[in-house]
Design an enzyme around this catalytic site. Structure first.
Site, mmCIF file in Angstrom:
data_model
loop_
_atom_site.group_PDB
_atom_site.id
_atom_site.type_symbol
_atom_site.label_atom_id
_atom_site.label_comp_id
_atom_site.label_asym_id
_atom_site.label_seq_id
_atom_site.Cartn_x
_atom_site.Cartn_y
_atom_site.Cartn_z
ATOM 1 N N LYS A 78 -4.356 -0.548 -5.598
ATOM 2 C CA LYS A 78 -3.361 -1.749 -5.407
ATOM 3 C C LYS A 78 -3.560 -2.975 -6.139
ATOM 4 C CE LYS A 78 -3.113 -2.476 -1.281
ATOM 5 N NZ LYS A 78 -4.324 -2.397 -0.561
ATOM 6 N N THR A 80 -5.429 -3.303 -8.864
ATOM 7 C CA THR A 80 -5.281 -3.102 -10.310
ATOM 8 C C THR A 80 -3.683 -3.172 -10.776
ATOM 9 O OG1 THR A 80 -7.095 -1.503 -10.047
ATOM 10 C CG2 THR A 80 -5.527 -1.339 -12.110
ATOM 11 N N ARG A 101 -7.744 -11.272 -2.877
ATOM 12 C CA ARG A 101 -8.915 -11.637 -1.927
ATOM 13 C C ARG A 101 -9.994 -11.707 -2.665
ATOM 14 N NH1 ARG A 101 -8.670 -7.157 2.533
ATOM 15 N NH2 ARG A 101 -7.451 -5.923 0.723
ATOM 16 N N LYS A 112 -18.432 0.914 -2.359
ATOM 17 C CA LYS A 112 -17.255 0.783 -2.923
ATOM 18 C C LYS A 112 -17.350 0.306 -4.467
ATOM 19 C CE LYS A 112 -13.146 -1.854 -2.180
ATOM 20 N NZ LYS A 112 -12.686 -3.061 -1.447
ATOM 21 N N ALA A 280 -8.500 -5.998 6.273
ATOM 22 C CA ALA A 280 -7.154 -5.716 6.633
ATOM 23 C C ALA A 280 -6.689 -4.773 7.947
ATOM 24 C CB ALA A 280 -6.374 -4.949 5.652
ATOM 25 N N PHE A 308 -4.887 -2.057 2.251
ATOM 26 C CA PHE A 308 -4.285 -0.884 2.683
ATOM 27 C C PHE A 308 -2.834 -0.576 2.550
ATOM 28 C CE2 PHE A 308 -8.379 -1.516 5.671
ATOM 29 C CZ PHE A 308 -9.107 -1.074 5.031
ATOM 30 N N PHE A 388 -2.453 8.351 -12.938
ATOM 31 C CA PHE A 388 -3.893 8.566 -13.127
ATOM 32 C C PHE A 388 -3.907 9.687 -14.189
ATOM 33 C CE2 PHE A 388 -5.683 7.932 -8.723
ATOM 34 C CZ PHE A 388 -5.292 6.642 -8.602
ATOM 35 N N TRP A 416 -4.316 0.439 -15.583
ATOM 36 C CA TRP A 416 -5.823 0.705 -16.003
ATOM 37 C C TRP A 416 -5.914 0.907 -17.353
ATOM 38 C CZ3 TRP A 416 -9.794 3.429 -17.757
ATOM 39 C CH2 TRP A 416 -11.008 3.143 -17.077
#
Lengths: 566, 566
Positions: A78, A80, A101, A112, A280, A308, A388, A416
């Site tokens: 998200k 990205t 954020r 992460k 979130a 999320f 992807f 990406w």
């Protein structure tokens, strides 16, 4: 963001190879001069409050919210897409600011890795943003813990306010993943070492202090919110606030620099305000209100994200942040991935990289629910398929077929790998829909007015956003609801604490579950932030470290060059 | 620093009225350009490691250490004299850099107020320096706590290293005064929430991580010190290091920006490196080694201070910091006050503002001991009487008479009220003595060589610095000494943890106590920092808040202007 797209380059190596512009030059592109910035090194700056005040009379730009279908445990990119879309709008000649954020150090050291986008759609300097950045989270941590210390000291020094040590709701905070601090006993060691009691540490991003910070309009509003924050109850059950302790001044002083929005840039030099970072699940999950409002004044388009899936992030963005900040978002981008569609179509975590067209059909139901939710809010949307390298042509074509069948506007993004160039199709879709809507006017509105009962608010969210039959309150929640009503806090919006993996409160219910009830286990008033948290399950507010923490991969050479930060 | 000198203006209002130069202009006066700095706003900067490296071949300037007689509980203005002396040297045309510790937020919010000098001898921007500054203490706090979390996680995940949870010596840290965190039990809540065990929070300034940080030569040395840090022992009593956990890389990454020395200015624009801040009771009590060494390369004179009286601060500066950093200080300034002289002459805390010439005669003995100590180290000195408005002519003239009688070089300083102008007499004294000594060469040396036994080291300090008959080890300390010897850590210097109010280990023994023994209650190896801490009493490593914390006086207006920060 782990690198699922390409195995050749890590996010860190791409970020380190990027040629950054001095932040003052980035600021110039949105009409700011060096005097408007407090720079932190060459590539980070905070925008002065005086500058923000001087922008007040300007017309707001358009606000675009990036949200997602229910994610897999790997995340769907998200941030990205948010960054890539901002870069693409910029490439198309539209002045754009991205609002994100700021990452929490805990997860960076834990599971992460970084949280500043990925690949060629990143905000930079990546290491700085993921580590201490401009110190905002540290300031929030200390502000939080000074309140805790003042509460315990107040009791220790005679307890004039008659605070019940068993009814202190304010917890300590730390920006570290540390399961051993979830449940602790403090004040041991006898006379002079405080009053023994149970306490808990939360990770800073999960603290009410972070939520307060992220919803403050300016310094005075911040101080006011802090003053009204309920931290405990007296022996006769009266709420005790930070104002009762006389501490709002000191706490606001600790946050006065942190509250200035941070300006950085994407790899393509699009200005990005990275500021505030509430979780979130138990909080409202989006960047600071002050950053979003500043973005709207500075650019024609502000692209932001909420944490999320749309059931959590977008719902709260609309019902909480937009209400408090009087924002009217123009459009929503719903990020979907082939991986998440397959996951919601029933494919196990380990088989997600194998082609499975049938599963996409089934999983599409999850996406459909979020589409319906956007309609319920009266907000236009585009679905963005974040591609992807493992996606097959057949899978993508199935996705396209389904979108066409249900008349869903969509675009494929490749941000990406290609940065803004991979988001042009999405940006064009976004612009054309916004232009159409501009003619008819916005029909956006929150799902409920402030004056309806808290129970009604929860029911409205459960039915219209989750697709549930309704809610069921535990006896504990029933009792808490009565207490909240007695205290007169019924006008506040609800902040749902729910699993992000399912539309229901059961993470195992993938896809689009039907015929389910949302179980409200407890309610927690966050009076400073200005909402009532409704817990639908056990939500961890202090993550633990995994067997092999990300920290153990990190290293640094003698010149301070970092490796192993993903 | 409370304002005992004048009731007219607070330190904060003087600091806020000061006209600061952009930090790049201050940097220019010591030959640095904007490229040598990472600026944090207009008035703070960090010096790049590349710059520091490029200075290596330069000859060191002269190092002046400011220390004091044993202080009263109010403090004797050591930082103020340090700053005033630096300003005075600068006024006399000598390129000078001031090196100070950075304040800890805990005491700022608690009892003490600011710690950036006072009156017209302050480092500025005062609020920034006293609050989050450039985030160094926060980075150190997180680095400290990531290690704690990794230790507990290691045990939780199977405990491959066989760490004994009862033998974890590494404590958690917070930069808040919080007595309730002194003794805690963590890991409660059953399976999945960590292993229950006793733990303790220290204030960040008292942590070994702060001491490590402050003694690191550069980034690689920092990483090496972190790796060798002993954090626990195994079930069969083998030391466990951060290196064993594989965490030195991540921890060093967290500290990589913090380790760059901070450049600010005094009200008179003298460059000041304010960096690192270990406590002087349980740690070595002076600013970072990297800042001191950088100062020596940048200026002809570097004026620095060490915490508390000469028995603690100067002893450790000479025996620990100078040994590790191979520094040769040129001269010591011993700060005395009429107030402290009276206090050591037997006057009670409440009567200190009343004239008492007789008490000065008696209290002078305390000062005399520190003079003898300087002789023992072979270091020249000047006594600086830091004048307060409450001092009477007769008191000052008694002081002067005593100095003359014992042939003690001295000067009167008035730096709180007059800034550098009030330190000219002292600066001239300092310069003339340094010039004399330069002809004969330095006879400075630490009091003991590294190879003598730890017991001998403690005895040497007790006898030569405190004037004690010797030391006595508790049975516990005896046992710990044997363990330390078995681990082969005997070559390290001793860091004495002792009350600052007396030359003895009993705070009530004022003046110059005789015929006393120093009781070593326990020993704690700080292998990362590189010393063995010897506790002579219960030293609090986590302060509490007083009945009326300083925080409750603080406030802020809508533009972020702070009030009530002293």
């Amino acid at each position: 963001m782990q690198n699922e797209y390409s195995k050749i380059q890590s996010d860190l190596s791409i970020a380190q190879a990027a040629k950054l512009l001095p932040i003052t030059e980035v600021a110039e592109t949105i009409g700011l001069t060096a005097d408007d910035l407090e720079t932190y090194g060459k590539y980070k700056g905070k925008i002065h409050f005086g500058t923000i005040k001087s922008l007040e009379s300007r017309t707001d730009g358009k606000l675009i919210l990036v949200t997602a279908m229910n994610p897999t445990p790997f995340g769907e990119g998200k941030s990205t897409v948010t960054i890539g879309l901002g870069d693409a709008l910029n490439r198309l000649g539209h002045q754009t600011v991205i609002c994100l954020r700021e990452p929490s150090l805990g997860p960076v050291m834990g599971m992460k890795g970084g949280a500043a986008g990925g690949g060629y759609a990143q905000v930079v300097p990546m290491e700085d943003i993921n580590l201490h950045f401009t110190g905002d989270l540290h300031a929030i941590t200390v502000a939080n813990n000074v309140i805790s210390s003042l509460i315990d000291n107040h009791i220790h020094q005679g307890n004039a306010l008659q605070i019940d040590p068993e009814r202190i709701t304010w917890k300590r905070a730390m920006d570290v993943n540390d399961r051993s601090l979830r449940n602790i006993v403090i004040g041991l060691g006898g006379k002079g070492n405080g009053v023994p009691r149970e306490d808990h540490f939360e990770i800073t991003a999960a603290s009410e202090m972070m939520a307060i910070f992220s919803l403050a309009e300016d310094l005075l509003d911040l101080k006011e919110k802090i003053a009204r924050t309920v931290v405990a109850y007296t022996y006769d059950l009266k709420p005790v606030t930070v104002g009762d302790l006389g501490a709002e001044g000191a706490v606001a002083v600790l946050l006065k620099d942190a509250l200035k929005p941070n300006l950085v840039q994407t790899i393509e030099h699009t200005p990005a305000l990275v500021h505030g970072g509430p979780f979130a699940n138990i909080a409202h999950g989006c960047n600071s209100l002050i950053a979003t409002k500043t973005g709207l004044k500075l650019a024609d388009y502000t692209v932001t994200e909420a944490g999320f899936g749309a059931d959590l992030g977008a719902e709260k963005f609309f019902n909480i942040k937009s209400r408090i900040g009087q924002l009217t978002p123009a459009l929503t981008v719903i990020v979907a991935t082939i991986r998440a569609l397959k996951f919601h179509g029933g494919v196990g975590k380990r088989e997600l990289s194998e082609e499975n067209v049938e599963a996409i059909k089934n999983g599409f139901q999850n996406l459909m629910k979020h589409v319906e939710t956007m309609n319920a809010f009266g907000i236009p949307f585009v679905v963005s398929l974040n591609r992807f390298v493992t996606d097959t042509e057949r899978e993508i074509s199935e996705f396209e077929k389904l979108c066409s069948k249900f008349n869903i506007p969509f675009a494929i993004t490749d941000v990406w790998e290609k940065g803004g160039a991979g988001g042009i199709q999405l940006a064009e879709r976004v612009l054309s829909i916004i232009n159409q809507v501009e003619k008819t006017g916005s029909s956006f509105q929150p799902l409920y007015p402030s004056h309806v009962s808290l129970e009604d608010k929860m029911n409205i969210i459960a039915k219209n956003v989750y697709g549930a039959k309704g809610i069921e309150l535990s006896p504990k929640a029933e009792k808490q609801l009565r207490d909240i009503e007695q205290n007169g806090w019924t006008n506040l919006p609800i902040c749902m604490a729910k699993t992000q993996y399912s539309l229901s409160d059961d993470p195992k219910k993938i896809g689009r579950p039907k015929d389910f009830t949302i179980h409200i286990r407890q309610l927690k008033p966050s009076i400073g932030a200005g909402f009532i948290v409704a817990y639908t399950g056990d939500i961890l507010t202090m993550p633990g470290l995994p067997k092999h923490p990300a920290a153990l991969n990190m290293n640094m050479d003698g010149d301070g060059k970092v490796t192993g930060l993903f």
